[in-house]
Enzyme design. Structure first.
Site, PDB file in Angstrom:
ATOM      1  N   LYS A   1       0.838  -1.198   0.000  1.00 15.44           N
ATOM      2  CA  LYS A   1       0.000   0.000   0.000  1.00 15.44           C
ATOM      3  C   LYS A   1       0.875   1.251   0.000  1.00 15.44           C
ATOM      4  CE  LYS A   1      -1.819   2.687   3.023  1.00 15.44           C
ATOM      5  NZ  LYS A   1      -1.753   3.987   2.328  1.00 15.44           N
TER       6      LYS A   1
ATOM      7  N   GLY B   1       7.079   4.273   8.338  1.00 20.86           N
ATOM      8  CA  GLY B   1       6.213   5.424   8.577  1.00 20.86           C
ATOM      9  C   GLY B   1       6.450   5.968   9.962  1.00 20.86           C
ATOM     10  N   SER B   2       5.427   6.572  10.514  1.00 21.96           N
ATOM     11  CA  SER B   2       5.616   7.241  11.800  1.00 21.96           C
ATOM     12  C   SER B   2       5.644   6.240  12.946  1.00 21.96           C
ATOM     13  CB  SER B   2       4.481   8.242  12.007  1.00 21.96           C
ATOM     14  OG  SER B   2       3.253   7.555  11.959  1.00 21.96           O
ATOM     15  N   THR B   3       6.280   6.654  14.030  1.00 15.19           N
ATOM     16  CA  THR B   3       6.378   5.786  15.210  1.00 15.19           C
ATOM     17  C   THR B   3       4.992   5.496  15.772  1.00 15.19           C
ATOM     18  OG1 THR B   3       8.612   6.533  15.671  1.00 15.19           O
ATOM     19  CG2 THR B   3       7.386   5.657  17.531  1.00 15.19           C
ATOM     20  N   GLU B   4       4.131   6.502  15.716  1.00 12.67           N
ATOM     21  CA  GLU B   4       2.781   6.336  16.250  1.00 12.67           C
ATOM     22  C   GLU B   4       2.031   5.208  15.516  1.00 12.67           C
ATOM     23  OE1 GLU B   4       0.802   9.958  15.548  1.00 12.67           O
ATOM     24  OE2 GLU B   4      -1.142   9.169  16.231  1.00 12.67           O
TER      25      GLU B   4
ATOM     26  N   GLY C   1       3.427   2.897  13.698  1.00 13.80           N
ATOM     27  CA  GLY C   1       4.197   1.677  13.952  1.00 13.80           C
ATOM     28  C   GLY C   1       3.721   0.991  15.220  1.00 13.80           C
TER      29      GLY C   1
ATOM     30  N   GLU D   1      10.238   0.415  10.296  1.00 14.26           N
ATOM     31  CA  GLU D   1      11.210   1.484  10.054  1.00 14.26           C
ATOM     32  C   GLU D   1      10.486   2.785  10.372  1.00 14.26           C
ATOM     33  OE1 GLU D   1      14.252   1.011   9.215  1.00 14.26           O
ATOM     34  OE2 GLU D   1      14.315  -0.980   8.338  1.00 14.26           O
TER      35      GLU D   1
ATOM     36  N   CYS E   1      13.446  10.570   7.166  1.00 15.29           N
ATOM     37  CA  CYS E   1      13.428   9.948   8.492  1.00 15.29           C
ATOM     38  C   CYS E   1      14.765  10.094   9.204  1.00 15.29           C
ATOM     39  CB  CYS E   1      13.052   8.484   8.360  1.00 15.29           C
ATOM     40  SG  CYS E   1      14.065   7.647   7.151  1.00 15.29           S
TER      41      CYS E   1
ATOM     42  N   GLU F   1      10.133  14.778  16.128  1.00 18.10           N
ATOM     43  CA  GLU F   1      10.473  14.849  14.715  1.00 18.10           C
ATOM     44  C   GLU F   1       9.609  15.935  14.059  1.00 18.10           C
ATOM     45  OE1 GLU F   1       9.190  11.411  12.456  1.00 18.10           O
ATOM     46  OE2 GLU F   1      11.100  11.414  11.403  1.00 18.10           O
TER      47      GLU F   1
HETATM   48  P1  NAD Z   1       2.426   7.606   8.484  1.00 16.11           P
HETATM   49  O1  NAD Z   1       2.787   6.680   9.574  1.00 16.11           O
HETATM   50  O2  NAD Z   1       1.339   8.571   8.726  1.00 16.11           O
HETATM   51  O3  NAD Z   1       1.996   6.788   7.194  1.00 16.11           O
HETATM   52  C1  NAD Z   1       2.787   5.799   6.638  1.00 16.11           C
HETATM   53  C2  NAD Z   1       1.906   4.821   5.898  1.00 16.11           C
HETATM   54  O4  NAD Z   1       1.076   4.139   6.836  1.00 16.11           O
HETATM   55  C3  NAD Z   1       0.966   5.458   4.892  1.00 16.11           C
HETATM   56  O5  NAD Z   1       0.893   4.608   3.776  1.00 16.11           O
HETATM   57  C4  NAD Z   1      -0.360   5.499   5.627  1.00 16.11           C
HETATM   58  O6  NAD Z   1      -1.478   5.469   4.788  1.00 16.11           O
HETATM   59  C5  NAD Z   1      -0.283   4.218   6.433  1.00 16.11           C
HETATM   60  N1  NAD Z   1      -1.102   4.202   7.654  1.00 16.11           N
HETATM   61  C6  NAD Z   1      -1.603   5.245   8.360  1.00 16.11           C
HETATM   62  N2  NAD Z   1      -2.298   4.788   9.429  1.00 16.11           N
HETATM   63  C7  NAD Z   1      -2.227   3.441   9.394  1.00 16.11           C
HETATM   64  C8  NAD Z   1      -2.706   2.403  10.245  1.00 16.11           C
HETATM   65  N3  NAD Z   1      -3.400   2.673  11.344  1.00 16.11           N
HETATM   66  N4  NAD Z   1      -2.427   1.126   9.917  1.00 16.11           N
HETATM   67  C9  NAD Z   1      -1.702   0.843   8.838  1.00 16.11           C
HETATM   68  N5  NAD Z   1      -1.226   1.768   7.989  1.00 16.11           N
HETATM   69  C10 NAD Z   1      -1.471   3.059   8.270  1.00 16.11           C
HETATM   70  O7  NAD Z   1       3.772   8.308   8.069  1.00 16.11           O
HETATM   71  P2  NAD Z   1       3.994   9.372   6.921  1.00 16.11           P
HETATM   72  O8  NAD Z   1       3.519  10.671   7.447  1.00 16.11           O
HETATM   73  O9  NAD Z   1       3.463   8.901   5.625  1.00 16.11           O
HETATM   74  O10 NAD Z   1       5.589   9.350   6.793  1.00 16.11           O
HETATM   75  C11 NAD Z   1       6.398  10.057   7.612  1.00 16.11           C
HETATM   76  C12 NAD Z   1       6.998   9.163   8.692  1.00 16.11           C
HETATM   77  O11 NAD Z   1       7.699   8.057   8.102  1.00 16.11           O
HETATM   78  C13 NAD Z   1       8.038   9.901   9.489  1.00 16.11           C
HETATM   79  O12 NAD Z   1       7.866   9.660  10.837  1.00 16.11           O
HETATM   80  C14 NAD Z   1       9.355   9.311   9.003  1.00 16.11           C
HETATM   81  O13 NAD Z   1      10.385   9.411   9.915  1.00 16.11           O
HETATM   82  C15 NAD Z   1       8.976   7.920   8.697  1.00 16.11           C
HETATM   83  N6  NAD Z   1       9.925   7.305   7.758  1.00 16.11           N
HETATM   84  C16 NAD Z   1      10.807   6.365   8.212  1.00 16.11           C
HETATM   85  C17 NAD Z   1      11.727   5.784   7.355  1.00 16.11           C
HETATM   86  C18 NAD Z   1      12.692   4.750   7.870  1.00 16.11           C
HETATM   87  O14 NAD Z   1      13.265   4.034   7.072  1.00 16.11           O
HETATM   88  N7  NAD Z   1      12.894   4.622   9.159  1.00 16.11           N
HETATM   89  C19 NAD Z   1      11.741   6.135   6.018  1.00 16.11           C
HETATM   90  C20 NAD Z   1      10.843   7.097   5.564  1.00 16.11           C
HETATM   91  C21 NAD Z   1       9.931   7.662   6.451  1.00 16.11           C
END
Ligand code: NAD
Length: 795
Positions: free
Chosen positions: A192, A244-247, A249, A266, A300, A397
């Site tokens: 996704k 994605g975000s820690t929250e 995750g 990640e 990130c 962040e």
């Molecule tokens: P996000 O967590 O809001 O979204 C990431 C993905 O998760 C999106 O595809 C979103 O649609 C999906 N998502 C949202 N809620 C969900 C849920 N409850 N269950 C499953 N999937 C869900 O993050 P973002 O705003 O898209 O990206 C920014 C974040 O990603 C930052 O915190 C950044 O540090 C992190 N990031 C980390 C790395 C790494 O390798 N560590 C790389 C890139 C980005």
């Protein structure tokens, strides 16, 4: 402007990239995209679409299907059906598909770069020169892993159907980081993309069609968070890989706890960028430009916390401000632009609000007077000075082009400040002294450390975080491991459910501790000393025929807290040389061998003579084995295609809480505690609930084997109660829990707080006598995390 005037002003003209081909591609699709399921584009089952826009103008680019649970079902079913035929291919045949993808990514590289920039707002210079070349490199690198898989990972199998969820900041690159290793390992995929940036994933789907990838091997379902959630919770998925975000995750960790899905996360970061007084300051400033203003800081691993040695702070900050004034913001398709657009209005508001809070907390905000576009979502490069380490802008962040700066005096203070965060993704260290740089790099709690460089990535080098930046790695051998499992483990039968104590209170027990023991009474073992339990209660330990064998104390929350404190203080164990640790373990094995008869005799009362003898004999052998491993489980040196070496070091995770299996009181304990200790972790172990008296024998062994006090601590009690305290304790870095299904599910769901790493038997039977199941690399890999230290060479 005449040439002479231009020559005098030295102003850049515009150099726009022509998007005409990409716009024609969007038009060919009638600016409307479905999901990519089972090899073809399909409309959403609920008929809903959402818009994706160009953040630099706010204009709509296309509408994209919104994924419903039914769409996720269809994609998972397609991936499941494709799994067996995909796995039946030879490794070479799979390698050729990956190779073909890499070739086509290169062939379409310009189109992909322009599309990425349109959908994401990042400067074309970055998508063209960094994102897309890395995408191709990832598929090439993993094509060769596919080929080498049976030789390099004998006895391992793919996880199965993998659900992958990615963010918007590097849309196609994150897709490549996920899909390439998954396919190379023989899995099939449902991915996704982020809702803000779905378009390059759909262009990638076309590449899959173009190379005739078997239908169902890659499926792409678009949508928002709810679609991701449906995928994460889907019972037909065997592994989730999330960036994605820690929250979010955390919510995925909780949502998958009661399943056997393998999970890699990640997550976010707040990475330090440390400049020492002997650094080449001009290079450091250029590094900073790449560290925090690359991709508008929406990275990130952005070097968002500048830690500068006090003696050079003024000079460096002046240089930073001067350089910031030369950054050019503007339409991202302009090839001479440094700062493009922020992904969306919501993110722009978030950046503004955090900067306002930082200023309210005392930070001084400086922004250069660069010309900013009036249309679209833009935020100027920003420096926050005088930031207190506890300020929200130093801790959270921001995910925008905002640098916060703080000063330090000594290398020690720099390390303390750098590690003063819940994250641990990356760090950058600048010093012309290799001694200082590597000494500091070793002490940083981060998965990647760049020495005199920043934001270097390569498919051969693992990338991933410590602490709340997540767990698992992407790239390299360790990244591939995330998509594989030992074959025996996948096929192991389930353990029967164990009985739990009736009352789940802290102090319940059978009798006050003062009750005289029938045969013997043991104590807890904390900080290298025997300790009475805080509760003053004990439990009766019974033998195979129900006879009373003795009394074991019931540890509680306070005892675990004391044990964690002792374990934290025993950091010297991690710093001891691997040779020293090996010597201690050899000594332990020797002492165990010497006391064989008496230990067998006592253990026999609980498990029978035959098992007792085998447990002790195998235990002696296993202790020797981990003494042998202690100085052999070392890292690697990678050669990425830039002038750098990347030193991949296996570092201990820290303090590990271990809930030992019920069934093998001695051997189970040793099989888990020893790999953790061998590589330098400290341990709090909860021994088998069925025969906790083994603790008495164990601590006598530890006492006589020169083990650092506090390196291992034993807290006896009910596993289900002590597990909770361990899992919720913020100073415990990982939990290992080996028990029935319900217990291991608890271990996962209770560990969401600080996202500690969890290693379990998934409620399955492990044959603790078998070396291939119960000893070696699989355990050592869980006891360590890889830190990649990048060091440049050459003039
Ligand atoms: P996000 O967590 O809001 O979204 C990431 C993905 O998760 C999106 O595809 C979103 O649609 C999906 N998502 C949202 N809620 C969900 C849920 N409850 N269950 C499953 N999937 C869900 O993050 P973002 O705003 O898209 O990206 C920014 C974040 O990603 C930052 O915190 C950044 O540090 C992190 N990031 C980390 C790395 C790494 O390798 N560590 C790389 C890139 C980005």
């Amino acid at each position: 402007m005449s040439i002479v005037e231009k020559f005098e002003s030295m102003e850049y003209g515009t150099a726009p990239e022509d998007p005409k081909e990409v716009l024609a591609w969007l038009d060919r699709h009638k600016r409307r995209f479905g999901h990519f399921i089972n090899g073809s584009f399909q409309p959403p089952s609920a008929g809903q679409y959402f818009d994706t826009t160009d953040p630099s103008t706010g204009e709509k680019l296309a509408s994209v299907a919104e994924g419903s649970p039914a769409d996720v079902d269809a994609a998972v079913a397609a991936a499941r059906a494709a799994l067996a035929p995909w796995q039946a291919l030879t490794p070479h045949a799979r390698a050729r598909y990956l190779y073909a993808i890499a070739r086509l990514v290169q062939k379409h590289s310009r189109r992909l770069a322009v599309l990425e920039t349109l959908d994401n707002g990042k400067p074309i210079r970055e998508s063209r020169d960094i994102d897309i070349p890395l995408v191709a490199r990832h598929f090439y690198h993993h094509a060769s892993w596919a080929q080498l898989l049976p030789q390099e990972f004998p006895g391992y199998e793919p996880c199965g159907v993998v659900g992958q969820i990615i963010p918007w900041n590097f849309p196609l690159l994150m897709l490549a980081w996920k899909i390439a290793p998954a396919l190379a390992a023989g899995n099939t995929v449902v991915l996704k993309p982020a809702e803000f940036t779905p378009l390059t994933a759909l262009a990638f789907a076309e590449i899959c069609q173009e190379i005739a990838l078997p239908p169902g091997v890659v499926n792409i379902v678009n949508g928002h968070g709810a679609t991701g959630e449906a995928l994460a919770k889907h019972s037909g998925v065997d592994k989730i890989a999330f960036t994605g975000s820690t929250e979010v995750g955390r919510s995925i960790r909780a949502a998958t706890a009661h399943s056997h899905k393998k999970l890699s996360l990640e997550l976010g970061g707040k990475s330090p960028f440390i400049v020492f007084e002997d650094a080449d300051l001009d290079s450091a400033v250029e590094g900073l430009v790449d560290g925090i203003w690359f991709n508008q800081g929406q990275v990130c691993c952005a070097g968002s916390r500048l830690l500068v040695q006090e003696s050079i702070a003024e000079v460096l900050l002046q240089k930073v401000c001067d350089r910031m004034s030369t950054l050019r913001a503007g339409p991202p398709l302009d090839k001479s632009i440094d700062i493009g657009a922020i992904i969306a209005d919501v993110q722009l508001q978030r950046i503004r609000s955090l900067v306002d809070q930082g200023v309210a907390e005392g930070a001084v905000c400086w922004q250069p007077s660069v010309k900013m576009p009036t249309k679209g979502f833009y935020y100027p490069p920003t420096l926050l000075k005088n930031v207190h380490p506890t300020s929200i802008v130093a801790q959270q962040e921001i995910f925008g082009p905002v640098l916060v700066s703080m000063t330090f005096r000594t290398p020690r203070e720099a390390v303390e400040l750098a590690n003063n965060t819940v994250y641990g993704l990356a760090a950058s260290v600048w010093s012309e002294s290799i001694n200082v740089a590597l000494h500091v790099a070793a002490q940083l709690k981060a998965g990647v450390v760049w020495v005199n460089c920043t934001n270097q990535f390569d498919a051969a080098c693992g990338f991933g975080g410590y602490r709340e930046s997540g767990y698992g790695r992407e790239g390299g051998r360790e990244g591939l491991r995330e998509y594989l499992e030992p074959a025996w483990f996948r096929n192991a039968p389930k353990l029967p459910a164990a009985e739990r104590p009736a009352a789940e209170t802290e102090t319940d027990g059978d009798a006050p501790f003062a009750t005289p023991a029938i045969d013997r009474t043991v104590k807890l073992y904390i900080g290298g000393k025997q300790a009475r339990p805080d509760s003053g209660y004990s439990m009766a330990v019974r033998g195979a025929k129900g006879e009373l064998l003795g009394e074991a104390p019931l540890g509680n929350r306070k005892d675990i807290r004391n044990a964690v404190e002792a374990a934290r203080k025993a950091e010297g164990w991690a710093k001891a040389t691997a040779h020293n640790r090996a010597q201690v373990l050899y000594y332990l094995a020797e002492n165990l061998a010497q006391r064989r008869e008496e230990i067998v005799r006592r253990l026999a009362a609980a498990v029978g003579e035959k098992q007792a003898a085998s447990e002790v004999d195998t235990g002696i052998e296993r202790t020797f084995a981990y003494a042998a491993w202690a100085d052999k489980f070392d890292g690697a040196v990678h050669n990425p295609p830039v002038r750098n070496i990347a030193i991949a070091m296996n570092e201990p995770i820290g303090t590990i809480g271990i809930v030992c299996p019920r069934e093998m009181p001695l051997l189970g304990f040793l099989s888990l505690a020893l790999p953790a200790l061998a590589v330098g972790n400290t341990v709090i172990a909860v021994p088998s609930e069925t025969y906790p008296l083994i603790a008495g024998d164990l601590y006598q062994l530890f006492d006589t084997s020169d083990l650092t006090g506090g390196a291992i601590n034993i807290v006896i009690g009910y596993a289900s109660q002590l597990l909770k305290v361990l899992a919720e304790h913020d100073d415990v870095d990982a939990v290992w829990c080996f028990g029935d299904e319900a217990l291991v599910a608890d271990a996962k769901s209770m560990s969401v707080g600080n996202l500690k790493q969890v290693f379990t038997n998934e409620g399955r039977v492990i044959d603790w006598f078998k070396t291939e199941q119960a000893e070696g690399r699989w355990f050592l890999e869980h006891a360590t995390q890889v830190k990649n230290v990048w060091v440049p060479y050459g003039e």
